[in-house]
Scaffold this active site. Structure first.
Site, PDB file in Angstrom:
ATOM      1  N   GLY A 148      -3.048   0.264  -1.664  1.00 13.60           N
ATOM      2  CA  GLY A 148      -3.427   0.678  -3.002  1.00 13.60           C
ATOM      3  C   GLY A 148      -2.807   2.034  -3.292  1.00 13.60           C
ATOM      4  N   CYS A 149      -2.455   2.293  -4.553  1.00 11.36           N
ATOM      5  CA  CYS A 149      -1.798   3.573  -4.881  1.00 11.36           C
ATOM      6  C   CYS A 149      -2.736   4.753  -4.652  1.00 11.36           C
ATOM      7  CB  CYS A 149      -1.249   3.549  -6.309  1.00 11.36           C
ATOM      8  SG  CYS A 149      -2.447   3.103  -7.590  1.00 11.36           S
ATOM      9  N   ASN A 150      -3.997   4.606  -5.030  1.00  8.18           N
ATOM     10  CA  ASN A 150      -4.969   5.666  -4.760  1.00  8.18           C
ATOM     11  C   ASN A 150      -5.174   5.842  -3.259  1.00  8.18           C
ATOM     12  OD1 ASN A 150      -5.331   5.850  -7.526  1.00  8.18           O
ATOM     13  ND2 ASN A 150      -7.254   4.714  -7.547  1.00  8.18           N
ATOM     14  N   ALA A 151      -5.230   4.722  -2.561  1.00 11.38           N
ATOM     15  CA  ALA A 151      -5.449   4.768  -1.119  1.00 11.38           C
ATOM     16  C   ALA A 151      -4.293   5.455  -0.402  1.00 11.38           C
ATOM     17  CB  ALA A 151      -5.649   3.358  -0.575  1.00 11.38           C
ATOM     18  N   THR A 153      -2.287   7.808  -1.661  1.00 12.75           N
ATOM     19  CA  THR A 153      -2.310   9.242  -1.956  1.00 12.75           C
ATOM     20  C   THR A 153      -3.346   9.957  -1.104  1.00 12.75           C
ATOM     21  OG1 THR A 153      -1.832   8.595  -4.244  1.00 12.75           O
ATOM     22  CG2 THR A 153      -2.282  10.912  -3.836  1.00 12.75           C
TER      23      THR A 153
END
Length: 342
Positions: A148-151, A153
């Site tokens: 996931g993109c949030n994960a 980062t």
């Protein structure tokens, strides 16, 4: 050697980003583009910014002959992705950009995504696609699960600090802002310009965001004990970009030294000098992640900030980085584009 590539879900943002990146890749050629809802259309009609490229027409997945395909990117929604991938040839290299193969525990997948996993044997086979930490496994993998993109980062900030034991594992707060493209291209009322612009808001507050499943899995594995962080994402009126701010207990110089040691040889992760912080403006459209460390005015507290482009380093750029490894190419091929500024 030219590698023939297929992209499933090419009419979404991550599909378009893959096309943009692969267009400059020295050894990859896009041989098939699938978008069931837009089959029969030209990619230029769906994404006019790609009209200068000579691309195959969009087709349904069933129309693709995978016999000549070396690697397939699957940019479909979760649940749909596992169903499609299960039917693909068993010797085909696949990178899945959905959430379907990120979590190793089927019960964790059901908890966070609301339905039982329908391809648990393939789930066991999948390698987690955070390139900097799973590089060797990815190089020999058949199926890679993009993060996931949030994960991604949050992990670029916290993973080395947790592994080194230089912060208090029970006192981690992650505050994250994400551009609207992270929500995908589907029409949603809350993403209308009049609903979203001129303000921003927190969502999935109190520990309900699905990427917490990845944080729980990865941080606990690194620490060798259960690690659960406080995490609040916010949707901001920007098209691209993630800015994540972590509040941790530790020593600022030690935190900086640990991050420098972790990323010293990494081509895409840049650690800034102590006291400097990054901006989404400085990584836009690129595969770079910038990280800054600041000592808080309160003794023993540290603020760590990371910025990346959710569509590139957070998704499609990460996927291409992994594809390079899987195909034996230079890991940076097609990815050294400078950020777009201003």
């Amino acid at each position: 050697m030219t590698h023939k590539i297929a992209i499933l879900g090419a009419s979404g943002y991550t599909g378009a980003e893959l096309v943009r990146l692969i267009a400059t890749h020295p050894t990859m050629e896009i041989s098939a583009l699938a978008a069931n809802s837009k089959a029969g259309q030209a990619m230029a009609d769906v994404f006019p910014h790609l009209r200068h490229l000579d691309l195959p027409e969009l087709v349904t997945i069933d129309e693709i002959d995978f016999a000549g395909i070396d690697l397939c990117f699957c940019a479909l929604p979760h649940k749909t992705s596992q169903e499609v991938i299960s039917a693909l040839p068993k010797d085909l290299k696949i990178i899945d950009l959905s959430a379907d193969f990120r979590l190793r525990d089927p019960s964790a997948y059901e908890k966070w995504y609301g339905n039982p996993h329908a391809a648990t044997e393939m789930q066991k086979e999948a390698i987690y696609g955070l390139t900097e930490f799973y590089r060797n496994e990815i190089a020999s993998a058949r199926l890679v699960a993009g993060t996931g993109c949030n994960a991604a980062t949050g992990q670029y900030i916290l993973r080395p600090l947790i592994a080194a034991g230089v912060i208090d594992l029970d006192e981690i707060i992650l505050d994250l802002k994400c551009g609207v493209s992270g929500a995908g291209r589907s029409l949603k009322e809350n993403l209308l310009h009049a609903e979203l612009s001129e303000g921003y808001h927190a969502y999935a507050v109190g520990g309900t965001h699905r990427h917490l499943g990845e944080f729980d899995q990865e941080f606990s594995a690194v620490a060798g004990r259960e690690v659960k962080i406080q995490f609040t994402p916010h949707l901001i009126p920007a098209n691209r970009g993630i800015l994540a701010t972590a509040y941790v207990k530790g020593d600022a110089q030690t935190v900086l030294d640990t991050l420098n040691a972790a990323y010293d040889d990494e081509p895409f992760v840049v650690v800034l000098p102590l006291g400097q912080t990054p901006s989404t403006r400085h990584v836009r459209g690129s595969n770079f992640c910038h990280i800054g460390v600041v000592a808080d005015r309160l003794p023993g507290r540290v603020i760590v900030v990371a910025a990346l482009d959710n569509l590139t380093k957070g998704s499609s750029g990460q996927a291409l980085q992994n594809a390079n490894l899987m195909l034996g190419e230079d890991e940076t091929a097609g990815l050294m584009l400078a950020p777009v500024f201003p």
